[in-house]
Enzyme design. Structure first.
Site, PDB file in Angstrom:
ATOM      1  N   HIS A 281       0.825  -1.206   0.000  1.00  0.00           N
ATOM      2  CA  HIS A 281       0.000   0.000   0.000  1.00  0.00           C
ATOM      3  C   HIS A 281       0.862   1.261   0.000  1.00  0.00           C
ATOM      4  CE1 HIS A 281      -2.892  -3.069   1.114  1.00  0.00           C
ATOM      5  NE2 HIS A 281      -3.827  -2.238   0.708  1.00  0.00           N
TER       6      HIS A 281
ATOM      7  N   MET B 185      -5.036  -4.118  10.564  1.00  0.00           N
ATOM      8  CA  MET B 185      -5.297  -5.451  10.020  1.00  0.00           C
ATOM      9  C   MET B 185      -6.492  -5.450   9.071  1.00  0.00           C
ATOM     10  SD  MET B 185      -7.033  -7.334  13.339  1.00  0.00           S
ATOM     11  CE  MET B 185      -7.959  -8.519  12.364  1.00  0.00           C
TER      12      MET B 185
ATOM     13  N   TRP C  14     -15.308 -18.014  10.712  1.00  0.00           N
ATOM     14  CA  TRP C  14     -16.640 -17.443  10.860  1.00  0.00           C
ATOM     15  C   TRP C  14     -16.637 -16.173  11.700  1.00  0.00           C
ATOM     16  CZ3 TRP C  14     -15.081 -22.324  12.304  1.00  0.00           C
ATOM     17  CH2 TRP C  14     -14.820 -22.531  13.660  1.00  0.00           C
TER      18      TRP C  14
END
Length: 337
Positions: free
Chosen positions: A47, A177, A228
């Site tokens: 980035h 993150m 999940w």
């Protein structure tokens, strides 16, 4: 992989010239060049320097409006809504971070919800900025759909980066993150080096979990962090960013086919409001020391608090320069011609 050593000053000079060529003002070009360089210095090539050609492509296609800037549209005490007007995501995010900091300094807390903005590049940039100003920050953005919700095949959720920063005298704590096990930028960086991921990072086209970054990039199906749990967190962050900004959800962004008109949240807290900053510092150090003071699984290694390795990488890069992918650097130089 062929690499070339580039100093921070050379990188900033080249990037500033590039951004000026594409009609950013000198002040804007200086800021953009500094932010991309700082991300690269900190080891976030994906980035930082590696993202520049994509950024310029968005400018060329009119997806980033160089003549626009973020503007406030609603104010409710210590909370505000802003419209990014499809301007540079970096310039918008800096503006909204600073506004959230100012609101926090006045009210103890401040929140700016931003809609219709572009990719903010490294989210940690704004966490470090808030920490340098003495503020705790919680920042997040939604993205284009690039992960399947847990149990599904098609991409329906984003890897919605989450940033949390805490100021500290001996080194700020900065969590940065993505909600995919590995960010797409990280996978692209490893693919350039012909390296595999250390753990499974997504599915290949045959629905098999894979460590091969190219196979995952080709399928476009990243693995949610925490399975999940990451899937659920992605959905909640998307909901919050969309509701607070009254902007686009990951679903609506996906309809555009390009990652633009995103929704973001910038929340800052001024911990000095409590007037016990020395006590707060001691509490942080106690937690960090307890985490550091354990036996490593592998000899010669250690545990780290969020942001600690970034500081090590930063010091090394400033001393030795940065090893940049030659192909990326040549592509950037060609854009200036």
């Amino acid at each position: 992989m062929s690499e070339i050593s580039i100093s921070s000053e050379e990188m900033k000079t080249v990037l500033e010239s590039l951004f000026i060529k594409y009609s950013f003002t000198k002040e804007q070009a200086e800021i953009l060049a500094r932010i991309h360089t700082e991300s690269t210095i900190d080891g976030i090539f994906s980035h930082g320097i590696n993202r520049v050609p994509v950024f310029i492509d968005y400018v060329k296609r009119g997806l980033i409006k160089i003549d626009e800037t973020a503007t406030p549209i609603a104010s409710m005490g210590c909370m505000e809504r802003w419209d990014g007007n499809l301007a540079s995501g970096v310039l918008n995010a800096l503006k909204c971070t600073d506004r959230a900091i100012n609101l926090a300094k006045t009210n103890g807390m401040g929140l700016v919800a931003l809609r219709n903005t572009n990719h903010w590049m490294r989210g940690g940039t704004y966490g470090w900025r808030a920490a340098e100003k003495g503020c705790i920050s919680i920042l997040f953005t939604n993205t284009i759909p690039n992960m399947p919700a847990w149990g599904g095949k098609e991409n329906r959720i984003g890897n919605n980066p989450l940033v949390i920063s805490i100021p500290r005298k001996e080194g700020h704590v900065v969590l940065d993150m993505a909600l995919s096990q590995f960010s797409f930028g990280k996978m692209q960086s490893l693919d350039l080096k012909n390296e595999e991921l250390p753990f499974n990072g997504g599915w290949d086209r045959n629905n098999n979990l894979s460590k091969n970054p190219k196979a995952i990039l080709d399928s476009g199906r990243a693995l949610p962090v925490g399975y999940w749990k990451g899937s659920a967190l992605s959905m909640v962050l998307d909901m919050l960013a969309t509701l607070l900004s009254a902007g686009n959800s990951t679903y609506k962004i996906g309809l555009k086919k390009t990652e633009t008109a995103l929704s973001q949240v910038f929340m800052c807290i001024d911990p000095s409001t409590y007037s016990d900053t020395d006590f707060q510092e001691n509490l942080l150090n106690e937690i960090i020391q307890f985490t550091h003071d354990c036996s490593p699984i592998k000899a010669g290694t250690k545990t780290y608090y969020p942001g600690e390795r970034t500081l090590v990488t930063r010091a090394r890069s400033q001393k030795e320069g940065m090893q940049v992918n030659t192909k990326i650097w040549q592509e950037i130089l060609q854009l200036i011609v």
